[in-house]
Design an enzyme around this catalytic site. Structure first.
Site, PDB file in Angstrom:
ATOM      1  N   HIS A  12       0.799  -1.287   0.035  1.00 15.92           N
ATOM      2  CA  HIS A  12      -0.241  -0.246   0.059  1.00 15.92           C
ATOM      3  C   HIS A  12       0.714   1.499   0.212  1.00 15.92           C
ATOM      4  O   HIS A  12       2.189   1.327   0.765  1.00 15.92           O
ATOM      5  CB  HIS A  12      -1.156   0.258   1.025  1.00 15.92           C
ATOM      6  CG  HIS A  12      -1.843  -0.928   1.261  1.00 15.92           C
ATOM      7  ND1 HIS A  12      -2.652  -1.751   0.641  1.00 15.92           N
ATOM      8  CD2 HIS A  12      -2.080  -1.977   2.172  1.00 15.92           C
ATOM      9  CE1 HIS A  12      -3.036  -2.651   0.467  1.00 15.92           C
ATOM     10  NE2 HIS A  12      -2.889  -3.403   1.649  1.00 15.92           N
TER      11      HIS A  12
ATOM     12  N   GLY B 150       6.185  -6.351   3.355  1.00 11.30           N
ATOM     13  CA  GLY B 150       5.640  -5.148   2.173  1.00 11.30           C
ATOM     14  C   GLY B 150       4.414  -5.549   1.729  1.00 11.30           C
ATOM     15  O   GLY B 150       3.167  -5.134   1.176  1.00 11.30           O
ATOM     16  N   LYS B 151       3.479  -5.178   3.427  1.00 13.32           N
ATOM     17  CA  LYS B 151       1.992  -4.824   2.998  1.00 13.32           C
ATOM     18  C   LYS B 151       1.940  -3.765   3.032  1.00 13.32           C
ATOM     19  O   LYS B 151       1.115  -3.393   2.211  1.00 13.32           O
ATOM     20  CB  LYS B 151       1.430  -5.505   4.815  1.00 13.32           C
ATOM     21  CG  LYS B 151       1.628  -6.933   4.820  1.00 13.32           C
ATOM     22  CD  LYS B 151       1.061  -7.160   6.255  1.00 13.32           C
ATOM     23  CE  LYS B 151       1.077  -8.468   6.321  1.00 13.32           C
ATOM     24  NZ  LYS B 151       1.112  -8.301   7.758  1.00 13.32           N
ATOM     25  N   LEU B 152       2.773  -2.682   2.870  1.00 13.67           N
ATOM     26  CA  LEU B 152       3.239  -1.566   3.098  1.00 13.67           C
ATOM     27  C   LEU B 152       4.171  -0.957   2.052  1.00 13.67           C
ATOM     28  O   LEU B 152       5.708  -1.743   2.329  1.00 13.67           O
ATOM     29  CB  LEU B 152       2.963  -1.031   4.064  1.00 13.67           C
ATOM     30  CG  LEU B 152       2.888   0.530   4.708  1.00 13.67           C
ATOM     31  CD1 LEU B 152       1.279   0.899   4.425  1.00 13.67           C
ATOM     32  CD2 LEU B 152       2.801   0.735   6.092  1.00 13.67           C
TER      33      LEU B 152
END
Lengths: 362, 362, 362, 362
Positions: D265, D293-295
């Site tokens: 994101h 790696g979500k953000l």
């Protein structure tokens, strides 16, 4: 000095006396008459023991990263020794269990890590605990392959997780939550499986083989409620709240629609860190649960406000010393889980329709 | 399966293995390689042991209702066995200690009490713990009488509490925090004494005898800082935050103005339930403390997010098993506390002016 | 669909309707019929307004780093406009107020700072807020010099802080908590002054001049209780708990010993982030306070579980729009604070002995 | 007084200045330079506005009892005005929304209720909010009937909730989350639908008609990931954590396996009350999310530690005043949701297999 006696002042606080060599059960025994969450933890041991003495089906709910955090063998111990009869878990806890049962590890890290550096190194962080993304991708593939190998039809999470546990046991012969549940024939429900890496593995199964990776989570609702209809006396143990907490309560509420013998859990124990002030289910009180009929009005109950990684090792160690005779005498519910329709005590527990215990016999 | 090694992934999590008969130290030992607050509690034992091995003055701060809540004899045990060298406490903890040492009790109650009914019955509630208001009034009078019997001059809390402990010991010969500190010559500071029932007792002394009940809390600042100037290597253990947490840090910061040998606590351990997000000192991190110089940059430190009524019985029981040899070898600071001016290691620790260690010798 | 009416289901929740241009009071008005802490914040406005309508002495307690955090002019606004009659504060809040009133600043920082780098740069961190250590040392000296310039005798914090506020006003002519209280003749108590940088400044006064820097905190207990004896109807507003919360309650409890007209606060409002489960006073409920007689059994009361840096700007903005007429009609208690003995409504409020309202007239 | 300038001390805190008549956006504007969570709430408005200015797909996750608690029309407002593009919700929030859209209410209650009396009266409590069990049973039947009326095949929650919203709109023509999403063609995912009363209604559909009530939650994983593959630039707004928080992150992580254009994101905003210390996902930090790696590493992000029932009315009111031009200029993703396969921007978003953006064109 003469004192007015008061009906309120009956049981004095007894200060905790320090001594070398005390075992967990001795420590909890000395914490019974102190205050606050220490007393509540000591009470938790008693409430659990009452569950074991009574003829109730004991549900355990687990949320939070307890498997990654080092408590998976505690839960496996509860399953193997039948401190509990049915597990309701988040997907993450089952996934992290599978990760270690497959011979991999989580690692000691720090909450003050440099997350950009971790991201570059392909390492995922859960507070102070680390794992390899590459190994996680390997797990996803392993799950996807297994799911793709199954007959292409919907599975309840209970059925799928039993099969997964069996495959894992056959592959690894290692202890863990999934393998212990497989071996002990203890059902596992995972209502939010779509919100986890197990769900991700299942979704990838569709890439391998069209029509695979179908999970019937609504069937889980029916199955869990039918389980309560079959055995209306139940108890709830909850670690951390989340979907497992509500699912265990929902099974009781849903069952009550179809059987007037169901009257809420007879016992409830929760170890939580959330608070009730913001309306969330995880932090909701056991008193509030009574308004819903999730809990019997006279249920023995206790909330312990503590991190499970502190409370559970103590509680489990204490119970290991004291619960043996109770476990030996327990009349445990006996499940068969290998088929599409599970059974308990020889009776079917369908997932496609509720057993209507209130319906007039035909 | 071949894995990339990573500098981040060195120490695997080892799941906690349940076993009957484990002692507290064995349990904490098995919690060293799990995660979250369980690991932190295990680390706390190590940090405390390092304090005992090193030549540092160990401050213990206690806030929250720990005495009423059943931990007063744990703290007394720390004092008697010199796990610590100086106590900083809220007034309530010392008052509740005095209450029980005088042969009275706190009582087991419920957080769901009917408080109007309790008020009618003259019973005060602290969460799940009860006490008799009548007995509390008796304590106030007892303190007032004692304070009125002293020479009418200002007393630091350190001096007053030593005298109070002595009076209590002579009257009761019972164990407790105040009496243990008196007997072990361990100083107690109570910076917020005006915000407690001990303060209330002192205020009532003025009714008995004009000029009595004067406490020199600014003298406490000077004394505590001079103590650090005399012995610049220090460690901080904090239960619950509050004024004791800050006072212990302040002693170090204030001392540093007058001695360049002072460089912040070398070790820090806190067991807290507050969080840092709202800017309060109780929940502030030990990292933040470094920016102030309250803590040395390389200090061994650990925060345990837990209720002390759970964490402390475990930690104290574990240390009782492992710390014996360290305690036996410890070079403890030796205090005299009976006079207006205390001493440490034979050196005076004045309350009326700072020892300026940086001043050129005349 | 016909429904059974229920005595429990009387007032429907009204979902909050978003609209551009809503003012704070309009927003709180729309939050009255939502749930959880939003509703509680709306209720807080009502409870405060009831205080203003009634003939009560309103105490405000403030703990936590609210001055550094940008709320000092909100508190000054409450003082100047007599939303409150008496402030009880931690020393830090008064010190940080003085820091800014002297023309210095706190600065925007980050909770993810490198604290070692900050320490090297002589910068102190409070969560996400920074300050210069050098400027702090300057403040300490300024306070020390001022304290050393006073007649060498004990001062209650109330008297000292009035004098300090006056000196600050004469020096700076800037708005702030201390200067607003000085100009509005609103007393400030600081029971834990020894645990703050104001205390540190006072301690350094002794270095400047022997016999200076004596604070009579026990006198504060007497004065605050006499204030309640003089005006037995009181209200309590608490931001964050800590020593101010307890001190305000203690004044009422202590006063009740000497006057049977005192019966606990008639109103209570607290904005807190702590929880009651661990027995600490900061998180204790207003219900628990009733058991102690700190709060009248029928007191209007509300706890808002929120950070004051969110709740207070909204609440103060809303009250600014609605409380004007109430403030205009208020019969405020009139204080004189310039002498060693303060007065309220023309009556003395001694610090050396309690006014015994129950004593038979001679 | 000359000061050393410091690179750390650039932006002074500006104390909040109280003024009557301030609107929400003016209040937040004055909170930008205070501290703690007040500043974070002001920052949240900026981060959200940046999302609206950029070309990103904005996900909103909602957990906790926000619909029952009076925030359903705030969320509906976000949907209708396209502050967001996709909603991920717990089942309870959608169910409570449906309850009110059907013309029923939740009611103002008290957290200090007598839960046994409520249970007797058939009333369910959520902290301080009440509802009629009889009306809930009516909802369950209504959902069951509707589900049984559909073609008997698996539905993703996205498809089922669109159909349910349509049925609700046609039946009631009232505003709410489900009806707003239906009318605005905004997709809703409910990964934990099996843990909610909507799930219970679906399970009861099986009683009405065999083969009905099948939900394909694994399809939701595929669909949500394909949505991110189709539009790789995304933003995450999370209220309260829970399964929605993780599901939104999972969509990004899963999408990244099949498209190297996906990089986490670009913006993240969370309003949470949980803390990270216990390893739970709800309280996990946005920094931790970067390790996964979500953000994206450079993502603009803010966590606000507050109850949404306070923070969201303020934030939504402020945005209503300032976001208009941004909303007018926004290039929103256009969805079709009426068919089994949804589309975005004219492209299909399948639920049975991932779009492999990395695969070589054939």
């Amino acid at each position: 000095m003469m004192k007015k006696t008061s009906r309120f002042l009956q049981t004095p606080i007894e200060p905790f006396a320090v001594e070398a060599g005390l075992t967990a059960d001795e420590i909890l025994s000395r914490m019974e008459r102190i205050s606050f969450q220490g007393r509540n933890l000591a009470t938790a041991q008693h409430v659990w023991q009452k569950m074991l003495e009574d003829d109730v089906t004991i549900f355990l709910g687990m949320a939070g990263a307890l498997s990654a955090g080092g408590l998976r063998l505690v839960v496996a111990h509860f399953i193997t020794n039948r401190y509990i009869d049915c597990l309701v878990s988040t997907g993450a806890n089952l996934y992290h269990d599978l990760h270690e049962t497959r011979g991999q590890h989580h690692y000691v890290g720090s909450p003050h890590s440099d997350d950009a550096a971790l991201a570059d190194a392909g390492i995922d962080r859960v507070y102070d605990t680390l794992a390899s993304e590459e190994e996680f991708i390997g797990n996803d593939n392993w799950i996807a392959e297994f799911a793709a190998s199954l007959e292409a039809r919907p599975y309840t999470t209970r059925e799928f997780l039993y099969l997964l546990g069996g495959h894992l046991w056959k592959t690894t012969a290692r202890d863990g939550i999934l393998t212990a549940a497989y071996r002990a024939n203890v059902p596992i429900f995972c209502p939010a499986i779509a919100d986890s890496s197990i769900g991700m593995g299942l979704s990838q199964a569709r890439q391998e083989r069209a029509g695979s990776g179908y999970i019937d989570v609504i069937g889980d609702i029916v199955e869990s409620a039918n389980l309560v209809i079959r055995r209306p006396r139940t108890a709830s143990i909850v670690l951390g709240g989340g979907t497992p907490k509500n699912f265990i309560n929902q099974a009781s509420v849903q069952a009550e629609f179809y059987s007037d013998k169901v009257g809420g859990h007879r016992y409830a124990l929760q170890i939580v860190t959330d608070v009730p002030y913001f309306g969330g289910a995880s932090g909701s009180t056991l008193e509030e649960a009574q308004s819903w009929g999730k809990l019997a009005a006279d249920a023995a109950r206790i909330s312990v406000h503590a991190d499970a990684t502190i409370a559970l090792p103590i509680l489990a160690s204490a119970l290991a010393a004291t619960a043996g005779p109770l476990l030996a005498r327990r009349q445990i519910p006996v499940f068969t889980l290998a088929a599409r329709v599970m059974t308990v005590g020889g009776q079917t527990v369908p997932s496609d329709r509720f057993e209507d215990a209130n319906a007039p016999a035909v």
